[in-house]
Design a protein around this motif. Structure first.
Motif, PDB file in Angstrom:
ATOM      1  N   GLY C  46       0.780  -1.231   0.000  1.00 58.42           N
ATOM      2  CA  GLY C  46       0.000   0.000   0.000  1.00 58.42           C
ATOM      3  C   GLY C  46       0.811   1.282   0.000  1.00 58.42           C
ATOM      4  O   GLY C  46       0.248   2.372   0.014  1.00 58.42           O
ATOM      5  N   THR C  49      -0.159   3.838  -2.642  1.00 57.99           N
ATOM      6  CA  THR C  49      -1.571   4.206  -2.758  1.00 57.99           C
ATOM      7  C   THR C  49      -1.771   5.652  -3.195  1.00 57.99           C
ATOM      8  O   THR C  49      -1.170   6.576  -2.635  1.00 57.99           O
ATOM      9  N   LYS C  55     -11.288   6.850  -5.373  1.00 59.92           N
ATOM     10  CA  LYS C  55     -11.056   5.565  -4.698  1.00 59.92           C
ATOM     11  C   LYS C  55      -9.563   5.306  -4.518  1.00 59.92           C
ATOM     12  O   LYS C  55      -8.756   5.623  -5.398  1.00 59.92           O
ATOM     13  N   ALA C  56      -9.238   4.679  -3.389  1.00 59.96           N
ATOM     14  CA  ALA C  56      -7.837   4.321  -3.155  1.00 59.96           C
ATOM     15  C   ALA C  56      -7.445   3.178  -4.081  1.00 59.96           C
ATOM     16  O   ALA C  56      -8.154   2.177  -4.177  1.00 59.96           O
ATOM     17  N   VAL C  57      -6.329   3.345  -4.749  1.00 60.48           N
ATOM     18  CA  VAL C  57      -5.814   2.252  -5.584  1.00 60.48           C
ATOM     19  C   VAL C  57      -4.311   2.115  -5.351  1.00 60.48           C
ATOM     20  O   VAL C  57      -3.643   3.069  -4.954  1.00 60.48           O
ATOM     21  N   ILE C 107      -1.803   7.777   4.369  1.00 57.70           N
ATOM     22  CA  ILE C 107      -2.682   8.954   4.397  1.00 57.70           C
ATOM     23  C   ILE C 107      -3.664   8.904   3.222  1.00 57.70           C
ATOM     24  O   ILE C 107      -4.850   9.224   3.380  1.00 57.70           O
ATOM     25  N   ALA C 109      -4.823   6.252   1.701  1.00 62.70           N
ATOM     26  CA  ALA C 109      -5.835   5.229   1.980  1.00 62.70           C
ATOM     27  C   ALA C 109      -6.852   5.774   2.980  1.00 62.70           C
ATOM     28  O   ALA C 109      -8.068   5.581   2.827  1.00 62.70           O
ATOM     29  N   ILE C 129      -7.355   0.461   6.247  1.00 59.31           N
ATOM     30  CA  ILE C 129      -5.900   0.559   6.033  1.00 59.31           C
ATOM     31  C   ILE C 129      -5.233  -0.817   6.110  1.00 59.31           C
ATOM     32  O   ILE C 129      -4.014  -0.918   6.247  1.00 59.31           O
ATOM     33  N   ASN C 132      -2.270  -1.432   3.908  1.00 56.57           N
ATOM     34  CA  ASN C 132      -1.104  -0.551   4.064  1.00 56.57           C
ATOM     35  C   ASN C 132      -0.251  -1.047   5.216  1.00 56.57           C
ATOM     36  O   ASN C 132      -0.670  -0.983   6.373  1.00 56.57           O
TER      37      ASN C 132
END
Ligand SMILES: Cc1cc2nc3c(=O)[nH]c(=O)nc-3n(C[C@H](O)[C@H](O)[C@H](O)COP(=O)(O)OP(=O)(O)OC[C@H]3O[C@@H](n4cnc5c(N)ncnc54)[C@H](O)[C@@H]3O)c2cc1C
Ligand code: FES
Ligand code: FES
Lengths: 298, 757, 164
Positions: C46, C49, C55-57, C107, C109, C129, C132
């Motif tokens: 992560g 990220t 969206k988180a990727v 952060i 995420a 998270i 991550n």
């Protein structure tokens, strides 16, 4: 052997564009959806296509809708979408449950149902689920469309029946109406972000009045090359619900493990651990009171 | 040691880490983020075999690729032998020097075979695939216990290659007569440090034959020493600059990439970057040492320990690294935790054809504590005694001496840790609880530990610093500090700010740079706060003395009358006539042609123990073997927390590592091929957020020692007691005596099988 | 091939290789080195990220060309006019940073989590998270920092008894 010079990229916005390119292209093609499997393989050189076609921005391949008693899911629908889609939660809950347990938020935001099928990992979480939902997979190439049950699509670990230029466009299955309960359970090595050591999916039709099970569909994963249904177990579950049912379920699952992977390193562990999944599944389907001593888990 | 008689303004306060803003903004540049002009990229080829002679290396095809600058192997690189652990000249005599930049005999899967130097990574990677190596496979061994047979010869030495014994009293005699003897065999795994930043290094040659090395290291002078040796350069032609550290935990303490990277820069006359990927970090850098220990304890019926005996094997992997040092380090700790009049420790180190072991947070203490504490636990069980009570009866007390001859334990407050921790945890209540029936079992366990505070008593431990006040009153500390992310810089600023009575933000500190920093032996041995912090305190006091005498001159009063407060100063006799620190500095420069600057060397004067007691509650799923850590109470005697938030941060992080050590982390090696099976984060699981337990921290701060304000170390000890506490809780839950770490679900279920039958 | 996307509010047009990942383009072409590669692009750590269309990727698992037409936010784009985002400030204030290598990914995420769910429970934060990894902090202060912004900081992640 000709030297591999990497791949080129094509990013269509419609299925038509995609099929036209596929028809014209002379060389090996890899379809790219969420990339959560493929990009790793490309980087490691495990796959060497000449063309990568991105299917992640084709609206026709994305989304969930209901039609004539069937739920239709676009192959590029992500796990995040599936996890909270009202139609899936209501009429195919086990799929939503599986989607929630896949990878991390970042993986769920990209990874797709079509990718899960095409990757055909022995541990793919949606595969036992789609088996118990009796899902049909729609495949398409420039020459036409075919619709096959998942069991025919999966051919082994990492192997499917897809021809080199064939694409998964959609997945459909009959909706589970009110008479059904369904669930997904998974055992990994930690709470979240873990490949399944075992996974288990169930669809059960319960006759509340007669306190009996009238139909049972059970499938397991991570016990061989592909996920598979357990017809004997399914038959044995049908009938009146009684206190010994869980025990039977557990014993038959252990037996399944014995038959599937005897002699393997993981066998002694999995034959025991699957009993835990069996209990989890009962709690999931029938509530905490369905297992002895309830559930004391913190 | 500290400023007397005043309330503390900065020490003991939770100031945020000095580079926090740069970090949250993504602006801080780690070494991997740097791209220098004309920089070449190096990639390594690693051995696929655990033991083999290299017969030939054919690099023709690789060299033919446009953009490839060179291919480097044992044939065209220096053949100088070195030991990556050595940090001072002369130390090599205490160990074996068996590493080279490239070897002609590979000794583990992951050993370095060749490097490609190219204009970019892609080219280097492509060329790597075209190097043909012909090997002649040799017999190999990955089992430390089998090493004693000396069937496989990894180096021209007999195994074990190192043996160390410590003892006190006469344990043989006591064991002969003792009625109760409890014996255990404990095994701890090889562990990956798992710093999020992979190993990386950049070397830059200049036009005068000097090589500058940018590296996230822990001991810059160790890097300088080894690079100078391998490249045949005088020390002043090797400049090592410590770059921002993306996590180390001992993994970047040894000199791993730098000699090669420096050589490539020297021979190509171009800046060179060498960066490993995660798999390479796991299989080819360093690991926590795998340890197997057989421990016996003799007790009397009332729970007094009469004697202990430890037979310990350390598997240092394919090269010696710190194999000798860690065997000594482990043994010493055993004489500093319990009062045992008769004790013997015999540690032996062997080579195996596996990834090389090295420094890893705790330097053997987590391993030896696992061995000791699990046996303390089973001894209490045998006696039918509460393990807390048993421990309290036998733990050391303040000012006890080290019966093996080491430095005094100092104000050793481990009993306080145990009792305070137990109270917060509600140990007795939880221990007395009825066991759960059914699938989930709960248990509670505890463990204690000790760790050191520097090298005093073993090696030279000193540090030189220069502190100066500038004309605006701000300050600069020149030192060889290495910030590893623990808050060293901020804590040191707090100390100086406390002495000088000024805002810590007005103090600037450079980190290690061998060309500009005075000598420092580096961020190792849990010495930084205790020793370097004390040095900072001392030098601040000296500068303060100079400042006062100069201010007294200006104020025409005596130095004792000079008041310093918030960067303002005055004579107590004339409180209205106030000057800023800057005004004093400027006036001193103008009138006396003097700079407020002092350079001083501080030598460590003590080496007390830091202490801890950890309490853990677990829930075990007896069907799946999965373990959930429900609660942790961690009590530590840290003397004084200069910055309590940092101290807690160390403890939380140490517990994260310890939970992994206890439950999931294991560099698994296939005995048939020597290949590391857990070679990525997909199959080497460090604990992620959902599995972290809640943690409660108790700090015992009695401060009776020579550290700054009485501060003792925390970074390493933070991870030393948690694993045995967890294993102990699991054994309590299940009624087992599992002693092989990590407690994987498979081991749990197999451990339960006898009960199920 | 030409890639057009929006990064931190700015329209970007860059020439990229088909096999470049979003992470590579951010770091190498755009000089945005905040996103890190901690697991060799396997989606496990992560550290890479970023936020793509809200969206988180993992930017190591997105081919750069897949980001065509997308809106990307990286850690560098979180502050506005020199003012830190509340999450960034909370990470500093709560002591959620040690070595800082995981921080940008962490952060981002957390930011994506809060964008979708402004008041997550502690369990939701932990799951948010889960992808991550942090080796330094034991996560507790990170969780506290997110809770601070979410206004759900009923108790500090590290519930200490020492009253500090
Ligand atoms: C950190 C991490 C955690 C993971 N956790 C899990 C987990 O818990 N459970 C799990 O099951 N999986 C997990 N995975 C694996 C992966 O996320 C899934 O298999 C996912 O479903 C792959 O989908 P994708 O869209 O990313 O596929 P891609 O990577 O895009 O493609 C995968 C394969 O499918 C082919 N393909 C994709 N779409 C199509 C299509 N429409 N038609 C034909 N072929 C197609 C590709 O060519 C490729 O061969 C994890 C992966 C990672 C990196
Ligand atoms: S580098 Fe992308 S998840 Fe690790
Ligand atoms: S702060 Fe170092 S990895 Fe998180």
């Amino acid at each position: 052997m000709t030297e591999y010079n990497g791949y080129s990229f094509f990013g269509p916005s419609t299925l038509k564009e995609l099929l036209e390119e596929v028809a014209l292209f002379d060389g090996s093609i890899a379809f790219l959806a969420g990339g959560t499997d493929l990009i790793i393989e490309l980087k490691k050189g495990k796959k060497k296509p000449h063309l990568v076609i991105d299917v992640s921005q084709i609206p026709e391949l994305n989304g969930v809708h209901e039609e004539n008693g069937f739920l239709h899911i676009g192959s590029a629908t992500t796990f995040s979408q599936l996890a909270r889609h009202p139609l899936i939660v209501e009429k195919g809950l086990c799929l939503a449950q599986a989607a929630r347990k896949i990878g991390s938020e970042q993986i769920r935001n990209r990874g797709t149902l079509g990718g899960n099928i095409a990757s055909a990992s022995p541990a793919g979480d949606c595969l036992p689920v789609l088996l118990v939902l009796e899902a049909m997979i729609t495949l398409q190439n420039p020459d036409g469309v075919r619709r096959l049950p998942l069991s025919q699509v999966l051919q082994g670990s990492g192997r499917t029946c897809l021809t080199p230029n064939e694409l998964i466009t959609g997945i459909d299955f009959p909706v589970l109406d009110g008479g059904y309960v369904s669930g997904f359970e998974k055992l990994g090595s930690r709470t979240a972000v873990t490949v399944a050591k075992l996974n288990l999916a169930a669809v059960i039709k319960v006759d509340q009045e007669n306190h009996s099970i009238t139909e049972a569909r059970i499938a397991v994963g991570a016990l061989g090359e592909t996920a598979f249904r357990l017809p004997d177990l399914e038959q044995n579950l049908v009938g009146e619900i009684n206190p010994f049912l869980l025990h039977l379920f557990e014993d038959m699952l252990t037996e399944t493990v014995d038959n599937a992977i005897s002699g393997r390193y993981s066998h002694p562990y999995k034959r025991e651990a699957i009993r835990g999944l069996a209990e989890d599944m009962f709690v999931n389907l029938f509530g905490a009171s369905s297992v002895p001593g309830g559930r004391t888990h913190g | 040691m500290g400023e007397e008689g005043q309330g503390l303004k900065y020490v003991g306060k939770n100031l945020p880490i000095h580079d926090g803003a740069a970090k949250v903004r993504g602006r801080i540049k780690y070494t991997g983020d740097l791209a220098l002009e004309g920089m070449l990229i190096a990639k390594l080829l690693f051995s696929p075999l655990p033991h083999a002679k290299i017969l030939s290396i054919d690099a023709k095809a690789a060299l033919a690729i446009p953009g490839v600058i060179g291919v480097y192997t044992h044939e065209n690189t220096p053949k100088t032998h070195y030991n990556s652990q050595v940090w001072f000249d002369g130390q090599e005599a205490m160990t074996l020097e068996d590493e080279r930049i490239f070897t002609d005999t590979v000794r583990f899967v992951g050993d370095k075979v060749a490097a490609v130097l190219a204009v970019d990574e892609r080219t280097a990677q492509e060329a790597l695939g075209l190097i043909k190596v012909e090997y002649e496979a040799l017999p190999f061994n990955v089992d430390p216990e089998k090493a004693f047979d000396n069937v496989v010869s990894i180096h021209p030495v007999q195994e074990p290659f190192f043996t160390k014994e410590f003892h006190c009293g006469n344990s043989d005699e006591v064991f002969e007569q003792a009625e109760i003897i409890v014996e255990d065999r404990v095994e701890t795994p090889k562990v990956h440090h798992a710093a999020m930043e992979p190993h990386v290094c950049i070397a830059v040659p200049d036009h005068n034959g000097k090589i500058t090395i940018l590296t996230p290291c822990q001991i810059m002078y160790s890097v300088r020493l080894t690079v100078a040796k391998v490249l045949g350069l005088p020390f002043n032609k090797v400049r090592v600059i410590k770059t921002p550290m993306g996590g180390s935990f001992g993994g970047k303490q040894e000199v791993i990439l730098e000699p090669l990277c420096a050589y490539l820069a020297q021979s190509s006359e171009k800046p060179v970057k060498l960066e490993l990927n995660r798999k390479e970090c796991i299989i080819s850098t360093r690991t926590r040492t795998k340890v197997i220990g057989v421990v016996k304890t003799a007790v009397d019926g009332r729970g007094k320990i009469l004697a202990r005996d430890f037979q310990v094997i350390a598997d240092t992997g394919a090269y010696t690294s710190n194999g000798a040092a860690i065997v000594s380090a482990m043994g010493k700790k055993l004489f500093r935790l319990y009062r045992v009049d008769n004790q013997r420790y015999q540690g032996r180190a062997v080579h195996t054809n596996t990834t090389v072991a090295g420094a890893c947070r705790g330097y053997g203490t987590p391993q030896i504590m696992a061995i000791s504490e699990l046996n303390i636990d089973s001894t209490a069980r045998r006696l039918g005694m509460d393990p807390l009570e048993f421990r309290v009866k036998n733990l050391v007390q303040p000012q006890d001496s080290d019966l093996s001859g080491g430095p005094s334990l100092g104000d050793a407050r481990v009993i306080e840790c145990a009792l305070e921790g137990a109270k917060a945890f509600e140990w007795s209540e939880k221990r007395a609880r009825e066991p759960l029936v059914g699938r989930y079992k709960r248990g509670v366990g505890m463990a204690c530990s000790t760790h050191g505070n520097g090298y005093y008593g073993a090696f030279q431990d000193f540090v030189t610093m220069t502190l100066r006040m500038l004309e605006d009153g701000s300050m600069i500390l020149l030192s060889g500090l290495h910030e590893l992310g623990c808050g060293t810089i901020t804590s040191t600023k707090q100390i100086i700010a406390e002495v000088m009575d000024m805002d810590p933000d007005r103090i600037e500190m450079s980190e290690g740079d061998t060309e500009t920093s005075p000598y420092d032996i580096g961020s190792q041995a849990s010495r930084v706060m205790h020793v370097c912090g004390a040095a900072a305190l001392k030098i601040a006091q000296s500068v303060k003395g100079l400042f006062r005498s100069q201010a007294a001159f200006i104020f025409k009063c005596s130095p004792e009358d000079v008041v310093m407060c918030d960067e303002m100063t005055w004579s107590i006799k004339e409180p209205d006539k106030r000057l800023t620190y800057g005004e004093i500095a400027r006036t001193v420069q103008r009138q006396h042609q003097l700079e407020l600057i002092i350079t001083e060397t501080y030598r460590a004067t003590d080496n007390p123990g830091s202490y801890g007691a950890n309490f853990v509650e677990v829930e075990v799923d007896t069907l799946t073997g999965l373990i959930k850590v429900l609660d942790v109470v961690a009590a530590f005697d840290v003397g004084k927390a200069i910055n309590p938030d940092f101290v807690k941060g160390q403890i939380y992080g140490g517990i994260q590592m310890g939970v992994g050590f206890a439950l999931t982390e294991d560099i698994k090696i296939d005995p048939l091929t020597g290949i590391v099976k857990s070679d990525s984060f997909a199959n080497y699981h460090i604990v992620n957020a959902p599995d972290m337990p809640p943690m409660r921290v108790i700090l015992i701060e009695k401060g009776e020692n020579d550290g700054p304000y009485g501060a003792k170390s925390i970074g390493e000890i933070a991870t030393c007691a948690i694993a045995p506490a967890i294993v102990s809780a699991v054994n309590h839950a299940l009624g087992t005596n599992l002693t092989v770490l990590p407690l994987t679900p498979e081991r749990i279920l197999m451990g339960l099988l006898p009960q199920k039958k | 091939m030409v890639l057009e996307m929006t990064v931190n509010g700015k329209a970007i047009k860059v020439e990229v290789n088909p096999n470049a990942r979003l992470l590579d383009v951010l770091r190498e072409n755009l000089g945005l080195t905040g996103a890190k590669e901690g697991c060799s692009g396997e989606g496990e750590c992560g550290a890479c990220t970023v936020i793509m269309d809200g969206k988180a990727v993992n930017s190591c698992l997105v081919l750069a060309l897949q980001a065509r037409g997308k809106e990307i936010i990286t850690i560098e784009g979180l502050e506005s006019n020199g003012e830190l985002d509340r999450l960034q400030q909370a990470f500093i204030d709560q002591g959620a940073i040690q070595c800082g290598y995981c921080t940008p990914g962490m952060i981002m995420a957390a930011k994506a989590l809060l964008m979708g769910n402004p008041h997550p429970s502690e369990a939701e934060i932990r799951l948010g998270i889960a992808g991550n990894l942090c080796r330094c902090t034991g996560y507790l202060k990170i969780i506290s920092a997110i809770q601070e912004v979410a206004g759900t900081n009923l108790r500090k992640g590290g519930q200490d008894d020492d009253g500090v």
